[in-house]
Design a protein around this motif. Structure first.
Motif, PDB file in Angstrom:
ATOM      1  N   ARG A 127       9.502   9.008   9.419  1.00  0.00           N
ATOM      2  CA  ARG A 127      10.432   8.573   8.379  1.00  0.00           C
ATOM      3  C   ARG A 127       9.956   9.007   6.993  1.00  0.00           C
ATOM      4  O   ARG A 127      10.748   9.485   6.165  1.00  0.00           O
ATOM      5  CB  ARG A 127      10.579   7.053   8.445  1.00  0.00           C
ATOM      6  N   VAL A 128       8.664   8.844   6.731  1.00  0.00           N
ATOM      7  CA  VAL A 128       8.102   9.279   5.455  1.00  0.00           C
ATOM      8  C   VAL A 128       8.334  10.778   5.254  1.00  0.00           C
ATOM      9  O   VAL A 128       8.731  11.221   4.167  1.00  0.00           O
ATOM     10  CB  VAL A 128       6.592   8.951   5.395  1.00  0.00           C
ATOM     11  N   GLY A 129       8.111  11.544   6.302  1.00  0.00           N
ATOM     12  CA  GLY A 129       8.276  12.986   6.186  1.00  0.00           C
ATOM     13  C   GLY A 129       9.716  13.396   5.983  1.00  0.00           C
ATOM     14  O   GLY A 129      10.077  13.999   4.965  1.00  0.00           O
ATOM     15  N   HIS A 130      10.596  13.050   6.917  1.00  0.00           N
ATOM     16  CA  HIS A 130      11.960  13.555   6.887  1.00  0.00           C
ATOM     17  C   HIS A 130      12.809  12.906   5.795  1.00  0.00           C
ATOM     18  O   HIS A 130      13.650  13.572   5.178  1.00  0.00           O
ATOM     19  CB  HIS A 130      12.617  13.367   8.254  1.00  0.00           C
ATOM     20  N   SER A 131      12.609  11.622   5.537  1.00  0.00           N
ATOM     21  CA  SER A 131      13.435  10.949   4.527  1.00  0.00           C
ATOM     22  C   SER A 131      13.092  11.423   3.126  1.00  0.00           C
ATOM     23  O   SER A 131      13.983  11.673   2.307  1.00  0.00           O
ATOM     24  CB  SER A 131      13.264   9.431   4.640  1.00  0.00           C
ATOM     25  N   GLY A 175      -4.108   3.050   5.431  1.00  0.00           N
ATOM     26  CA  GLY A 175      -2.856   3.579   4.887  1.00  0.00           C
ATOM     27  C   GLY A 175      -1.678   2.647   4.941  1.00  0.00           C
ATOM     28  O   GLY A 175      -0.547   3.051   4.626  1.00  0.00           O
ATOM     29  N   GLY A 176      -1.884   1.390   5.341  1.00  0.00           N
ATOM     30  CA  GLY A 176      -0.762   0.459   5.402  1.00  0.00           C
ATOM     31  C   GLY A 176       0.307   0.939   6.375  1.00  0.00           C
ATOM     32  O   GLY A 176       0.033   1.324   7.501  1.00  0.00           O
ATOM     33  N   ILE A 177       1.553   0.953   5.930  1.00  0.00           N
ATOM     34  CA  ILE A 177       2.662   1.328   6.815  1.00  0.00           C
ATOM     35  C   ILE A 177       2.834   2.833   6.969  1.00  0.00           C
ATOM     36  O   ILE A 177       3.565   3.288   7.850  1.00  0.00           O
ATOM     37  CB  ILE A 177       4.002   0.739   6.318  1.00  0.00           C
ATOM     38  N   ILE A 178       2.175   3.624   6.123  1.00  0.00           N
ATOM     39  CA  ILE A 178       2.467   5.065   6.061  1.00  0.00           C
ATOM     40  C   ILE A 178       2.236   5.792   7.391  1.00  0.00           C
ATOM     41  O   ILE A 178       3.131   6.496   7.877  1.00  0.00           O
ATOM     42  CB  ILE A 178       1.683   5.725   4.926  1.00  0.00           C
ATOM     43  N   CYS A 232      -3.443   5.520  15.677  1.00  0.00           N
ATOM     44  CA  CYS A 232      -2.354   6.058  14.855  1.00  0.00           C
ATOM     45  C   CYS A 232      -2.878   6.557  13.514  1.00  0.00           C
ATOM     46  O   CYS A 232      -2.555   7.666  13.072  1.00  0.00           O
ATOM     47  CB  CYS A 232      -1.289   4.978  14.653  1.00  0.00           C
ATOM     48  N   GLY A 233      -3.698   5.757  12.847  1.00  0.00           N
ATOM     49  CA  GLY A 233      -4.211   6.125  11.527  1.00  0.00           C
ATOM     50  C   GLY A 233      -5.138   7.317  11.561  1.00  0.00           C
ATOM     51  O   GLY A 233      -5.081   8.187  10.686  1.00  0.00           O
ATOM     52  N   ILE A 234      -6.002   7.371  12.573  1.00  0.00           N
ATOM     53  CA  ILE A 234      -6.904   8.516  12.689  1.00  0.00           C
ATOM     54  C   ILE A 234      -6.110   9.784  12.977  1.00  0.00           C
ATOM     55  O   ILE A 234      -6.406  10.863  12.443  1.00  0.00           O
ATOM     56  CB  ILE A 234      -7.969   8.268  13.769  1.00  0.00           C
ATOM     57  N   SER A 235      -5.080   9.674  13.795  1.00  0.00           N
ATOM     58  CA  SER A 235      -4.221  10.821  14.079  1.00  0.00           C
ATOM     59  C   SER A 235      -3.544  11.313  12.808  1.00  0.00           C
ATOM     60  O   SER A 235      -3.423  12.528  12.578  1.00  0.00           O
ATOM     61  CB  SER A 235      -3.162  10.438  15.119  1.00  0.00           C
ATOM     62  N   PHE A 236      -3.118  10.377  11.963  1.00  0.00           N
ATOM     63  CA  PHE A 236      -2.412  10.754  10.728  1.00  0.00           C
ATOM     64  C   PHE A 236      -3.353  11.399   9.718  1.00  0.00           C
ATOM     65  O   PHE A 236      -3.078  12.476   9.194  1.00  0.00           O
ATOM     66  CB  PHE A 236      -1.756   9.512  10.122  1.00  0.00           C
ATOM     67  N   THR A 248       0.833  -1.200   0.000  1.00  0.00           N
ATOM     68  CA  THR A 248       0.000   0.000   0.000  1.00  0.00           C
ATOM     69  C   THR A 248       0.867   1.249   0.000  1.00  0.00           C
ATOM     70  O   THR A 248       0.651   2.181  -0.782  1.00  0.00           O
ATOM     71  CB  THR A 248      -0.932   0.001   1.223  1.00  0.00           C
ATOM     72  N   GLY A 249       1.851   1.286   0.889  1.00  0.00           N
ATOM     73  CA  GLY A 249       2.751   2.430   0.931  1.00  0.00           C
ATOM     74  C   GLY A 249       3.506   2.620  -0.361  1.00  0.00           C
ATOM     75  O   GLY A 249       3.686   3.756  -0.842  1.00  0.00           O
ATOM     76  N   ALA A 250       3.959   1.523  -0.958  1.00  0.00           N
ATOM     77  CA  ALA A 250       4.700   1.614  -2.219  1.00  0.00           C
ATOM     78  C   ALA A 250       3.827   2.179  -3.336  1.00  0.00           C
ATOM     79  O   ALA A 250       4.270   3.030  -4.127  1.00  0.00           O
ATOM     80  CB  ALA A 250       5.226   0.236  -2.608  1.00  0.00           C
ATOM     81  N   ALA A 251       2.578   1.728  -3.405  1.00  0.00           N
ATOM     82  CA  ALA A 251       1.681   2.216  -4.453  1.00  0.00           C
ATOM     83  C   ALA A 251       1.396   3.705  -4.285  1.00  0.00           C
ATOM     84  O   ALA A 251       1.368   4.463  -5.266  1.00  0.00           O
ATOM     85  CB  ALA A 251       0.373   1.422  -4.435  1.00  0.00           C
TER      86      ALA A 251
END
Length: 336
Positions: free
Chosen positions: A226-230, A217-220, A276-280, A190-193
C-alpha cells in the motif's frame, strides 16, 4: 552471540527525581514509569543486564518526552541533567552500557541545537527524537538546524513514537480511549512521522541523516504494498493541494525512502512482525533492541523473548551478527 540492545530506556537518579515532581508524572505514562523499578533503580537495572551473557545496552531516556514534562524555559536544563546522567553511567559501566542516546529540549529549538552540539561533541552515540513535539510535526522549519547538526555528526536518530490521549481516535471525542493511542496509535504515528519527513523534503535535504525507527518501522513494513503503490499515485485523491508536484520534486520513488530508514527488533517478542520488518529493511538496516524494561516482568521479559525470536530465524551467521551487534557498533561508533 553478542547482543547490543540499541533501544531501551533508563532514567538517571537526578532526572527521575525531577520527573516525579512534574504534573505529567502523576498520570498516564508518568504513572506507568513510576511502577517499573528497573527504569530508575540502577542496582535493579544492572541485575537485569547481568542476567544475559554477552549482552549490553545503549541507553536512552524513557517517556514522557522532555517537552511534555517541562516548559520551554526549563526543558534545556533538564535535558542536560538527563544526558549528563546517562553519560556518567556509560563512563562508569562501559561493559554494560557502551553508549547512550541523548535527548533534546525540542520545545526550545534554539536550545535543542546547542544541546545537540554539546552532547555530540562530548561523545553521545545518538540523538533520541520523538515522532511529534507536544503534538506538532517534525517537519517544521524550526527543527531544520537540529537535523543539520545531527547529520554532520554522522550519528543516528533514534525515533521513538509518542501519541498521547489528547490525540483522539474520533473527531467527535476529545481524547483517545482504551489506550488505543499507544497500543496501536504509536505504530501509526511512526509511519506518519516518516511520511512527513519524506514528503516535506527533509530527507532529500539531509540525505546522510540516519534514522532508526523504534518497533521496526511501525506500520510501514506491514503495508509495504500500500505504501508503495498508493504513494506512487500521490495527488490522485486530493483536489485542494497539488501533491503531484511533490511527487515530481522527490529524487526517488517514495517507497525507496522508507526502505532507507532503519528499524529495531523491539516488537515484544513477536516473530512474524520481526520477519516482516527484516524483509522490508534487510539485515543491513535492522538493529537488535528489546524496549527494556517495559515488559510484564518489568525487566528481563522482552530481552529474553527477543533473543529467542532472533535465534529462531533462518538467517546466515553474517546477517545475525549484523542485526545483533555489528550494525550497532558501526552506527553508534561504539568502543566496547
Amino acid at each position: 552471540m553478542r547482543y547490543i540492545d540499541a533501544f531501551n530506556h533508563f532514567f538517571p537518579k537526578r532526572f527521575f527525581d525531577g520527573l516525579v515532581e512534574t504534573p505529567a508524572a502523576q498520570k498516564d505514562m508518568g504513572k506507568r514509569v513510576r511502577g517499573i523499578p528497573a527504569l530508575y533503580d540502577l542496582d535493579e537495572r544492572l541485575r537485569v543486564v547481568d542476567a544475559f551473557p554477552d549482552y549490553s545496552q545503549v541507553l536512552s531516556l524513557g517517556m514522557p518526552a522532555i517537552d511534555r514534562l517541562w516548559p520551554a524555559d526549563r526543558a534545556p536544563e533538564w535535558a542536560k541533567i538527563g544526558n549528563d546522567g546517562l553519560a556518567e553511567l556509560v563512563a562508569k559501566y562501559p561493559g554494560r552500557f557502551p553508549g547512550y542516546a541523548a535527548s533534546l529540549p525540542m520545545n526550545a529549538p534554539a536550545a535543542a541545537v546547542k544541546e545537540a552540539e554539546r552532547v555530540l561533541a562530548a561523545g553521545a552515540n545518538a540523538i533520541q527524537l520523538h515522532t511529534n513535539v507536544d503534538g506538532a510535526p517534525l517537519d517544521q522549519d524550526q527543527f531544520l538546524p537540529i537535523y543539520e547538526v545531527i547529520e554532520k555528526s554522522g550519528r543516528p536518530i533514534l525515533l521513538h513514537p509518542i501519541r498521547t490521549r489528547e490525540m483522539a481516535d474520533y473527531r467527535n471525542e476529545d481524547k483517545s480511549k482504551y489506550e488505543i493511542n499507544s497500543v496501536i496509535g504509536w505504530p501509526f504515528e511512526t509511519g506518519a512521522a516518516l511520511a512527513r519527513l519524506v514528503f516535506s523534503g527533509i530527507i532529500d535535504r539531509f540525505p546522510n541523516l540516519k534514522i532508526i525507527t523504534h518497533h521496526l518501522g511501525g506500520i510501514i513494513p506491514y503495508f509495504e504494498g500500500r505504501v508503495g503503490h498508493s504513494w506512487d499515485q500521490l495527488g490522485a485523491r486530493t483536489s485542494d493541494e497539488d501533491y503531484a508536484a511533490i511527487l515530481k520534486r522527490l529524487k526517488k520513488r517514495p517507497l525507496n525512502y522508507f526502505k532507507e530508514f532503519y528499524g529495531d527488533t523491539a516488537l515484544a517478542g513477536a516473530r512474524g512482525p520481526t520477519i516482516c520488518g527484516i524483509s522490508f529493511f534487510t539485515p543491513d538496516r535492522v538493529l537488535f533492541a528489546s524496549d527494556c524494561p517495559f515488559d510484564p516482568e518489568k525487566g528481563t521479559g522482552y530481552i529474553r523473548a527477543t533473543i529467542a525470536v532472533m535465534e529462531s530465524l533462518d538467517l546466515s551467521a553474517d546477517d545475525m551478527e549484523k542485526i545483533c551487534h555489528r550494525n550497532a557498533q558501526t552506527m553508534f561508533a561504539l568502543k566496547h
